[in-house]
Design a protein around this motif. Structure first.
Motif, PDB file in Angstrom:
ATOM      1  N   UNK A   1      36.394  47.400  38.307  1.00  0.00           N
ATOM      2  CA  UNK A   1      37.184  48.057  37.268  1.00  0.00           C
ATOM      3  C   UNK A   1      37.114  47.217  35.997  1.00  0.00           C
ATOM      4  N   UNK A   2      36.730  47.866  34.902  1.00  0.00           N
ATOM      5  CA  UNK A   2      36.631  47.179  33.631  1.00  0.00           C
ATOM      6  C   UNK A   2      37.540  47.852  32.627  1.00  0.00           C
ATOM      7  N   UNK A   3      37.957  47.083  31.641  1.00  0.00           N
ATOM      8  CA  UNK A   3      38.852  47.581  30.622  1.00  0.00           C
ATOM      9  C   UNK A   3      39.519  46.427  29.922  1.00  0.00           C
ATOM     10  N   UNK A   4      40.308  46.713  28.913  1.00  0.00           N
ATOM     11  CA  UNK A   4      41.009  45.640  28.214  1.00  0.00           C
ATOM     12  C   UNK A   4      41.933  44.875  29.154  1.00  0.00           C
ATOM     13  N   UNK A   5      41.796  43.575  29.162  1.00  0.00           N
ATOM     14  CA  UNK A   5      42.642  42.727  29.978  1.00  0.00           C
ATOM     15  C   UNK A   5      42.203  42.578  31.412  1.00  0.00           C
ATOM     16  N   UNK A   6      41.124  43.234  31.843  1.00  0.00           N
ATOM     17  CA  UNK A   6      40.662  43.119  33.221  1.00  0.00           C
ATOM     18  C   UNK A   6      39.891  41.821  33.412  1.00  0.00           C
ATOM     19  N   UNK A 439      30.658  33.716  29.203  1.00  0.00           N
ATOM     20  CA  UNK A 439      31.390  34.492  30.201  1.00  0.00           C
ATOM     21  C   UNK A 439      32.879  34.151  30.183  1.00  0.00           C
ATOM     22  N   UNK A 440      33.221  32.911  29.850  1.00  0.00           N
ATOM     23  CA  UNK A 440      34.628  32.557  29.744  1.00  0.00           C
ATOM     24  C   UNK A 440      35.337  33.243  28.598  1.00  0.00           C
ATOM     25  N   UNK A 441      34.578  33.688  27.588  1.00  0.00           N
ATOM     26  CA  UNK A 441      35.151  34.415  26.456  1.00  0.00           C
ATOM     27  C   UNK A 441      34.985  35.914  26.588  1.00  0.00           C
ATOM     28  N   UNK A 442      34.470  36.395  27.729  1.00  0.00           N
ATOM     29  CA  UNK A 442      34.284  37.821  27.927  1.00  0.00           C
ATOM     30  C   UNK A 442      33.097  38.403  27.205  1.00  0.00           C
ATOM     31  N   UNK A 443      32.066  37.603  26.943  1.00  0.00           N
ATOM     32  CA  UNK A 443      30.869  38.043  26.232  1.00  0.00           C
ATOM     33  C   UNK A 443      29.692  38.009  27.198  1.00  0.00           C
ATOM     34  N   UNK A 444      28.878  39.046  27.182  1.00  0.00           N
ATOM     35  CA  UNK A 444      27.721  39.150  28.062  1.00  0.00           C
ATOM     36  C   UNK A 444      26.481  38.611  27.371  1.00  0.00           C
ATOM     37  N   UNK A 445      25.712  37.796  28.072  1.00  0.00           N
ATOM     38  CA  UNK A 445      24.433  37.288  27.571  1.00  0.00           C
ATOM     39  C   UNK A 445      23.324  38.097  28.221  1.00  0.00           C
TER      40      UNK A 445
END
Length: 601
Positions: A1-6, A439-445
């Motif tokens: 499940x993905x979304x804001x705050x997940x 990944x710790x900041x929620x950014x995909x490489x």
């Protein structure tokens, strides 16, 4: 499940050292020097058994079985290495009279299977390349099937091996060769991967600030029975930079010995912000630069299409790149000198040979020290670069960071020295550090194709001109230009945004975009990127009279020196425990004092 705050679980690596050891049965303290000795005995048993098993399995039939992926009953081999080895009957042999628990055998077979499975791909590629190799001309014919394509750097390495074999055989065509006929069995490292075992060999527990590892170690170099294997309880401090991070589980570490003693290489699972690649609207493209480690630029996708301000950011390595080049040249010089002395020692008298061998040993020690220093600088450089890029992407509001595909990236056309220097840069290590930090900041490489990123215009996909030299780029049709690395960053970000819905994902690897799609990127003056820092001039009151300089005197201007190392930016923290990590370098004074007191017991 993905979304804001997940959130989503992810694993990361960390290193630490034990500062206390006790006997698990009696509770009596054990000196850390004794623990290092007993761990050394365990690693010697594992390394010897692994080398024996690899040499026994070094035959084409082994790689045929691994390529098929089936056991003797035509069942699919499991992913666990020790289970697959047990099904195939591949078990190590130990010296007569030496007792080794079955869980240690699991560790040995798991490490050997990981090595052989990695070399299975190389065996298939060597067989395909040797079939197309002509020993008379030394040329490998191009592949006829899509599945036979391998990276160009790999082809060059195999071609050199095939040319050397053809020279030894007198130029006779050898036909289809296997890896066992081209090279010898690989060396096994002295390492104990406890993750392949269960609670009978090792178990780990954690508290808020400490890790407790209970492991069974031998009490003699050649244990003769169960009585000569006892449990030792080791206590290590959790690194300080993990304070407050949502770590949910600690996994069994890998044990190695270095110059400072026993080192734990642990893995842990934590909860990180979930990243959704398909929902990204702003991307940052990272281009690997020959002058610095990398440069970045942004691109955004909106209702009117793709846009960018074409203003990028260049990483400042603070002089570490020059230091790495110097160390690389020094290591190559030491290697060449040791090789020349080795050739002279082969035909020298016994007295002279002993002197030359002593000099060769000194050169090898110096070369090893240079390599260790280069490894430390590359590691710090990679994580410092990853933190800078992550901060740049966070300030730009990006959800995706695009990097060039390293499997297709080759450095050529800049001369032998510069090509070699760029090929040995820590790009792959920087990518791993960037994926971990982002990944710790929620950014995909995501990995994107590299071909043409620095040569084509992001707007019209036509070749760029170089009016100001190699580092300058200009498109007269779109009337956009600037630094060629920044233009390449825009191209990489564009490819990530256009191919994010078609990205392929493989286990253990980052998402990859295989096809480079094109769409015009218009120049936009909107604020869609972080403002680059600029030097601010000091205000000077013009009304004050100027002091004339004395003739014939060179005044000394005391200017503070710039930061020449990434370690200058690390702030000291209060010591706590003997822990180090791959993220920061910390000096743990209290743990050293405790360790010294334990070694004296």
């Amino acid at each position: 499940m993905t979304g804001p705050g997940s959130t989503a679980p992810r694993q990361f690596a960390v290193t630490t050292r034990a500062y206390m050891a006790v006997d698990d049965a009696t509770g009596e303290p054990i000196g850390l020097d004794d623990v290092d000795t007993r761990v050394g005995w365990l690693l010697d048993l594992i390394a010897a058994a692994g080398a024996e098993l690899v040499s026994r399995l070094w035959q084409p039939a082994t790689f045929d079985v691994l390529a098929a992926g089936l056991d003797r009953q035509d069942r699919r081999l499991p992913a666990q290495g020790h289970v697959a080895a047990a099904r195939l009957g591949w078990t190590p042999l130990y010296p007569d009279g030496v007792y080794v628990p079955s869980r240690v055998t699991r560790v040995v077979t798991a490490q050997v299977m990981a090595t052989l499975r990695t070399l299975s791909y190389r065996d298939t590629a060597i067989a395909a390349l040797s079939a197309r190799f002509d020993p008379a001309t030394g040329v490998v014919a191009p592949p006829t099937e899509p599945g036979d394509s391998v990276p160009a750097g790999f082809v060059r390495g195999v071609r050199r091996q095939l040319i050397a074999r053809a020279r030894r055989d007198g130029g006779v065509p050898a036909g289809r060769l296997r890896i066992t006929e081209v090279q010898g069995p690989p060396q096994t490292s002295a390492m104990a991967r406890l993750s392949a075992a269960d609670r009978q060999l090792a178990q780990i527990t954690s508290t808020e600030r400490e890790l407790v590892l209970t492991v069974k170690l031998p009490t003699s170099p050649t244990p003769a029975g169960r009585a000569q294997w006892s449990r030792v309880r080791l206590t290590a401090a959790i690194p300080e930079h993990l304070d407050g991070r949502p770590v949910t589980d600690w996994h069994l570490p890998s044990l190695v010995l270095d110059r400072r003693g026993l080192l734990w290489r642990c893995a842990a699972t934590e909860l990180a912000p979930a990243a959704d690649l398909t929902a990204g609207r702003v991307a940052v493209g990272v281009d690997w630069s020959p002058t610095s480690l990398g440069a970045a630029a942004t691109a955004a996708q909106g209702a009117e299409g793709l846009s960018s301000d074409y203003r990028g950011w260049t990483y400042d390595d603070r002089g570490l790149g020059i230091k790495l080049a110097r160390l690389q040249a020094e290591g190559q010089l030491l290697h060449a000198k040791a090789a020349r002395l080795t050739r002279l020692a082969a035909a020298a008298p016994p007295e002279v040979r002993a002197q030359l061998e002593a000099k060769i040993a000194v050169l090898d020690a110096h070369r090893t020290a240079v390599g260790v220093k280069r490894g430390k600088i590359n590691r710090e450089l990679a994580f410092h670069f990853s933190r800078q890029v992550t901060e740049y992407a966070t300030a730009a509001g990006a959800q995706v960071i695009a990097v060039e595909d390293l499997t297709t990236l080759e450095t050529r056309g800049h001369g032998r020295v510069n090509n070699n220097r760029a090929a040995q840069s820590a790009r792959r290590q920087a990518v791993a550090a960037l994926a971990h930090t982002a990944a710790g900041a929620g950014i995909t490489v995501v990995s994107v194709p590299a071909r043409g990123s620095s040569a084509l215009c992001p707007g019209c996909d036509e070749p760029l001109s170089r009016p100001g030299g190699y580092h300058d780029a200009w498109c007269p049709r779109c009337r956009v230009g600037g630094n060629r690395d920044h233009m390449a960053g825009v191209n990489l970000a564009k490819r990530a945004l256009l191919g994010r819905n078609k990205a392929t994902r493989r286990r253990g690897q980052m998402p990859a975009v295989r096809v480079a799609e094109h769409a015009p990127v218009r120049r936009c003056r909107d604020k869609n990127g972080p403002t680059p820092s600029r030097p601010r001039h000091r205000r000077v009151r013009r009304s004050l009279p100027t002091v004339p300089q004395r003739m014939g005197v060179n005044p000394k201007h005391h200017v503070p020196a710039p930061q020449a190392s990434v370690w200058d930016t690390v702030k000291s923290r209060p010591p706590r425990g003997g822990a180090g990590s791959r993220d920061t370098r910390t000096f743990q004074a209290s743990a050293i004092l405790v360790a010294d007191s334990m070694r004296s017991t």
